[in-house]
Design a protein around this motif. Structure first.
Motif, PDB file in Angstrom:
ATOM      1  N   ASP A   1      -4.495   7.037  -5.483  1.00 43.55           N
ATOM      2  CA  ASP A   1      -4.891   7.960  -5.557  1.00 43.55           C
ATOM      3  C   ASP A   1      -5.222   8.323  -7.059  1.00 43.55           C
ATOM      4  O   ASP A   1      -6.276   9.123  -7.181  1.00 43.55           O
ATOM      5  CB  ASP A   1      -3.949   8.893  -5.344  1.00 43.55           C
ATOM      6  CG  ASP A   1      -4.690  10.185  -4.986  1.00 43.55           C
ATOM      7  OD1 ASP A   1      -4.714  10.352  -4.067  1.00 43.55           O
ATOM      8  OD2 ASP A   1      -4.094  11.656  -5.975  1.00 43.55           O
TER       9      ASP A   1
ATOM     10  N   LYS B   1     -11.182  15.412  -2.927  1.00 46.89           N
ATOM     11  CA  LYS B   1     -10.483  14.166  -1.648  1.00 46.89           C
ATOM     12  C   LYS B   1     -10.557  15.464  -0.559  1.00 46.89           C
ATOM     13  O   LYS B   1      -9.875  16.113  -0.319  1.00 46.89           O
ATOM     14  CB  LYS B   1      -9.248  13.943  -2.303  1.00 46.89           C
ATOM     15  CG  LYS B   1      -8.808  13.250  -0.866  1.00 46.89           C
ATOM     16  CD  LYS B   1      -7.190  12.916  -1.988  1.00 46.89           C
ATOM     17  CE  LYS B   1      -6.520  12.635  -1.219  1.00 46.89           C
ATOM     18  NZ  LYS B   1      -5.227  12.276  -1.941  1.00 46.89           N
TER      19      LYS B   1
ATOM     20  N   ASP C   1      -7.807  14.676   2.945  1.00 45.28           N
ATOM     21  CA  ASP C   1      -7.337  14.281   3.559  1.00 45.28           C
ATOM     22  C   ASP C   1      -7.413  12.194   2.989  1.00 45.28           C
ATOM     23  O   ASP C   1      -6.945  12.151   1.898  1.00 45.28           O
ATOM     24  CB  ASP C   1      -7.536  13.375   5.089  1.00 45.28           C
ATOM     25  CG  ASP C   1      -7.078  15.180   6.040  1.00 45.28           C
ATOM     26  OD1 ASP C   1      -6.599  15.458   5.709  1.00 45.28           O
ATOM     27  OD2 ASP C   1      -8.385  15.249   7.030  1.00 45.28           O
ATOM     28  N   ASN C   2      -7.942  11.631   3.791  1.00 46.75           N
ATOM     29  CA  ASN C   2      -8.254   9.817   3.160  1.00 46.75           C
ATOM     30  C   ASN C   2      -9.305   9.883   2.950  1.00 46.75           C
ATOM     31  O   ASN C   2      -9.101   8.580   2.231  1.00 46.75           O
ATOM     32  CB  ASN C   2      -6.979   9.281   4.169  1.00 46.75           C
ATOM     33  CG  ASN C   2      -5.774   8.952   4.290  1.00 46.75           C
ATOM     34  OD1 ASN C   2      -4.849   9.426   2.823  1.00 46.75           O
ATOM     35  ND2 ASN C   2      -5.155   8.772   5.351  1.00 46.75           N
ATOM     36  N   GLU C   3      -9.957  10.755   2.071  1.00 46.79           N
ATOM     37  CA  GLU C   3     -11.214  10.392   2.357  1.00 46.79           C
ATOM     38  C   GLU C   3     -11.671  10.379   0.560  1.00 46.79           C
ATOM     39  O   GLU C   3     -11.202  12.251   1.037  1.00 46.79           O
ATOM     40  CB  GLU C   3     -12.392  11.608   2.997  1.00 46.79           C
ATOM     41  CG  GLU C   3     -13.651  10.848   2.493  1.00 46.79           C
ATOM     42  CD  GLU C   3     -14.763  11.795   3.557  1.00 46.79           C
ATOM     43  OE1 GLU C   3     -15.037  11.009   4.842  1.00 46.79           O
ATOM     44  OE2 GLU C   3     -15.194  12.623   2.925  1.00 46.79           O
ATOM     45  N   TYR C   4     -11.922   9.811   0.090  1.00 48.11           N
ATOM     46  CA  TYR C   4     -12.566  10.473  -1.836  1.00 48.11           C
ATOM     47  C   TYR C   4     -14.423  10.018  -1.776  1.00 48.11           C
ATOM     48  O   TYR C   4     -14.518   9.471  -1.119  1.00 48.11           O
ATOM     49  CB  TYR C   4     -12.056   9.340  -2.413  1.00 48.11           C
ATOM     50  CG  TYR C   4     -10.285   9.432  -2.119  1.00 48.11           C
ATOM     51  CD1 TYR C   4      -9.311   9.513  -3.566  1.00 48.11           C
ATOM     52  CD2 TYR C   4     -10.065   8.260  -1.517  1.00 48.11           C
ATOM     53  CE1 TYR C   4      -7.966   9.874  -2.945  1.00 48.11           C
ATOM     54  CE2 TYR C   4      -8.516   8.192  -1.575  1.00 48.11           C
ATOM     55  CZ  TYR C   4      -7.578   8.860  -2.193  1.00 48.11           C
ATOM     56  OH  TYR C   4      -6.430   8.676  -1.975  1.00 48.11           O
TER      57      TYR C   4
ATOM     58  N   ARG D   1       0.752   3.827  -3.224  1.00 51.27           N
ATOM     59  CA  ARG D   1      -0.458   5.100  -2.311  1.00 51.27           C
ATOM     60  C   ARG D   1      -0.772   5.844  -3.549  1.00 51.27           C
ATOM     61  O   ARG D   1      -2.035   6.434  -4.242  1.00 51.27           O
ATOM     62  CB  ARG D   1       0.278   5.923  -1.224  1.00 51.27           C
ATOM     63  CG  ARG D   1      -0.976   6.625  -1.025  1.00 51.27           C
ATOM     64  CD  ARG D   1      -0.825   6.636   0.104  1.00 51.27           C
ATOM     65  NE  ARG D   1      -1.583   8.133   0.906  1.00 51.27           N
ATOM     66  CZ  ARG D   1      -1.504   8.364   2.559  1.00 51.27           C
ATOM     67  NH1 ARG D   1      -0.905   7.549   3.241  1.00 51.27           N
ATOM     68  NH2 ARG D   1      -2.967   8.902   3.215  1.00 51.27           N
TER      69      ARG D   1
ATOM     70  N   TYR E   1       0.934  -1.291  -0.157  1.00 50.48           N
ATOM     71  CA  TYR E   1      -0.124   0.007   0.198  1.00 50.48           C
ATOM     72  C   TYR E   1       0.753   0.972   0.719  1.00 50.48           C
ATOM     73  O   TYR E   1       0.575   2.081  -0.804  1.00 50.48           O
ATOM     74  CB  TYR E   1      -0.647   0.020   1.175  1.00 50.48           C
ATOM     75  CG  TYR E   1      -1.889   1.184   0.887  1.00 50.48           C
ATOM     76  CD1 TYR E   1      -2.643   1.806   0.574  1.00 50.48           C
ATOM     77  CD2 TYR E   1      -1.653   2.419   2.557  1.00 50.48           C
ATOM     78  CE1 TYR E   1      -3.409   3.015   0.578  1.00 50.48           C
ATOM     79  CE2 TYR E   1      -2.212   3.779   2.012  1.00 50.48           C
ATOM     80  CZ  TYR E   1      -2.668   3.505   1.536  1.00 50.48           C
ATOM     81  OH  TYR E   1      -3.771   5.683   1.645  1.00 50.48           O
TER      82      TYR E   1
END
Length: 55
Positions: free
Chosen positions: A23, A35, A37-40, A19, A15
């Motif tokens: 993305d 997007k 942070d780590n949320e799409y 990464r 991962y």
């Protein structure tokens, strides 16, 4: 109505090494909205769904 998908990887090293590729793949989806942070966030494909319909 909404749906939530969580991606998890059994190999943490894979991962971390891939990464950026992940993305790019997610942000290139035609339903990609934004997007944080780590949320799409992706838009639904049903008619009448827009970017500001997150309330």
């Amino acid at each position: 109505m909404s749906a939530e998908y969580i991606l998890s990887f059994s190999d943490e090293c894979w991962y971390q090494e891939n990464r950026e590729i992940i993305d790019v793949e997610i942000t290139s989806l035609k339903t990609f909205s934004c997007k944080n942070d780590n949320e799409y966030r992706l838009l639904g494909s049903e008619p009448g769904v827009g970017e500001n319909d997150w309330s």
